[in-house]
Design an enzyme around this catalytic site. Structure first.
Site, PDB file in Angstrom:
ATOM      1  N   ASP A  54       0.860  -0.719  -0.270  1.00 40.19           N
ATOM      2  CA  ASP A  54      -0.289  -0.089   0.202  1.00 40.19           C
ATOM      3  C   ASP A  54       0.924   1.437   0.241  1.00 40.19           C
ATOM      4  OD1 ASP A  54      -2.361   1.455  -0.151  1.00 40.19           O
ATOM      5  OD2 ASP A  54      -2.566   0.748   1.996  1.00 40.19           O
ATOM      6  N   ASN A 225      -9.565  -0.373   1.497  1.00 43.42           N
ATOM      7  CA  ASN A 225      -8.995  -0.430   2.879  1.00 43.42           C
ATOM      8  C   ASN A 225      -9.363  -0.063   3.499  1.00 43.42           C
ATOM      9  OD1 ASN A 225      -7.573  -0.618   0.156  1.00 43.42           O
ATOM     10  ND2 ASN A 225      -5.741   0.664   0.624  1.00 43.42           N
TER      11      ASN A 225
HETATM   12 ZN   LIG Z   1      -4.243   5.019   1.849  1.00 43.94          ZN
END
Ligand SMILES: [Zn+2]
Length: 277
Positions: A54, A225
């Site tokens: 990420d 997310n």
């Molecule tokens: Zn983020």
């Protein structure tokens, strides 16, 4: 946290990505991309789980320049299945060129590249501007025409969009607080989805009211997310019990609840193609 999250996803017969971002080894105890990969490959289950790198920011939440290509190369070498570069703090043309570099690296390795356009606030230290004003003004939202240009010029495969979502706080003193219940501009999301032919990603997924989240899945969000929800479950159980396995149990329970009850994604497995884009 990797082990209980994977067990929960498998037990819910769903699909998820284990994601780690640079700030998790700079500001939290994730140690580094190698430690996370090692734990991931110990429990891996390719039908249910992949490993995603990420946010690797070009400019981080403290305004510092990051050697993002080194971090991305390292993750690719470690076997990550997808990577993200975050140039959202840069002017558009610089975001495009940084993203293009990373997309080329990723594509050479046969994996997808996620990018971000627009301002998804929350990671920076200090208080956020009043949320309702922020949402009503649409300030920082991903602009449709810019996004179209960005995607075609950068070659990114997935795009993280700003449509009212905000990241969970990471600074000391704020990170344990309950997150703001962010709203989503679903009409704006639909316009973005129509203009772009790639999967869209919703960052800052913790704490968004359920009706918004479920509607966003119908309107173009392919990946959500979640960090704050499961991190806070872990930390508060660890704090009250002092026991690591109790903290893991809390992560397992929260992840099962998110997948099954909140997102209604039990029994739904994404088809993840690993072919070269
Ligand atoms: Zn983020």
């Amino acid at each position: 946290m990797v082990e209980p999250v994977i067990h929960a996803v498998v037990d819910q017969d769903s699909f998820a990505m284990i994601e780690t971002a640079r700030l998790e080894w700079v500001k939290f105890e994730a140690v580094g991309p190698e430690a996370v990969a090692k734990e991931f490959f110990r429990w891996q289950n390719p039908d249910h789980i992949s490993l995603h790198l990420d946010h690797i920011p070009v400019i981080d939440e403290d305004g510092l320049q990051v050697d993002y290509l080194a971090d991305i190369r390292q993750a690719i070498d470690l076997g990550y299945h997808s990577v993200m570069v975050d140039g959202s703090r840069l002017p558009l043309s610089e975001n495009i060129s940084a993203t293009r570099q990373v997309a080329e690296l990723a594509h050479k390795a046969g994996i997808p590249c996620e990018a971000e356009l627009g301002a998804i606030m929350g990671h920076e230290a200090g208080p956020l501007p009043p949320y309702d004003e922020l949402f009503a003004s649409g300030k920082g939202f991903t602009k449709v025409e810019q996004a179209r240009h960005f995607v075609s010029e950068s070659g990114c495969d997935w795009l993280s969009v700003a449509i009212g979502n905000i990241h969970g706080a990471i600074s000391r003193g704020l990170k344990d607080q309950k997150k703001i219940a962010a709203q989503l501009d679903l009409d704006h999301l639909q316009k973005l989805a129509q203009a772009l032919s790639i999967p869209l990603v919703l960052h800052g997924g913790s704490g968004i009211p359920r009706e918004y989240v479920l509607a966003s899945f119908q309107k173009g969000i392919a990946k959500i997310n979640i960090a704050t929800e499961i991190r806070q479950a872990y930390e508060s159980a660890l704090q009250t019990t002092g026991n690591l396995s109790a903290a893991q149990d809390a992560v397992y329970e929260r992840t099962c609840w998110l997948i099954g009850d909140y997102f209604a994604l039990s029994g739904i497995r994404a088809v993840v193609t690993q072919e070269s884009p």
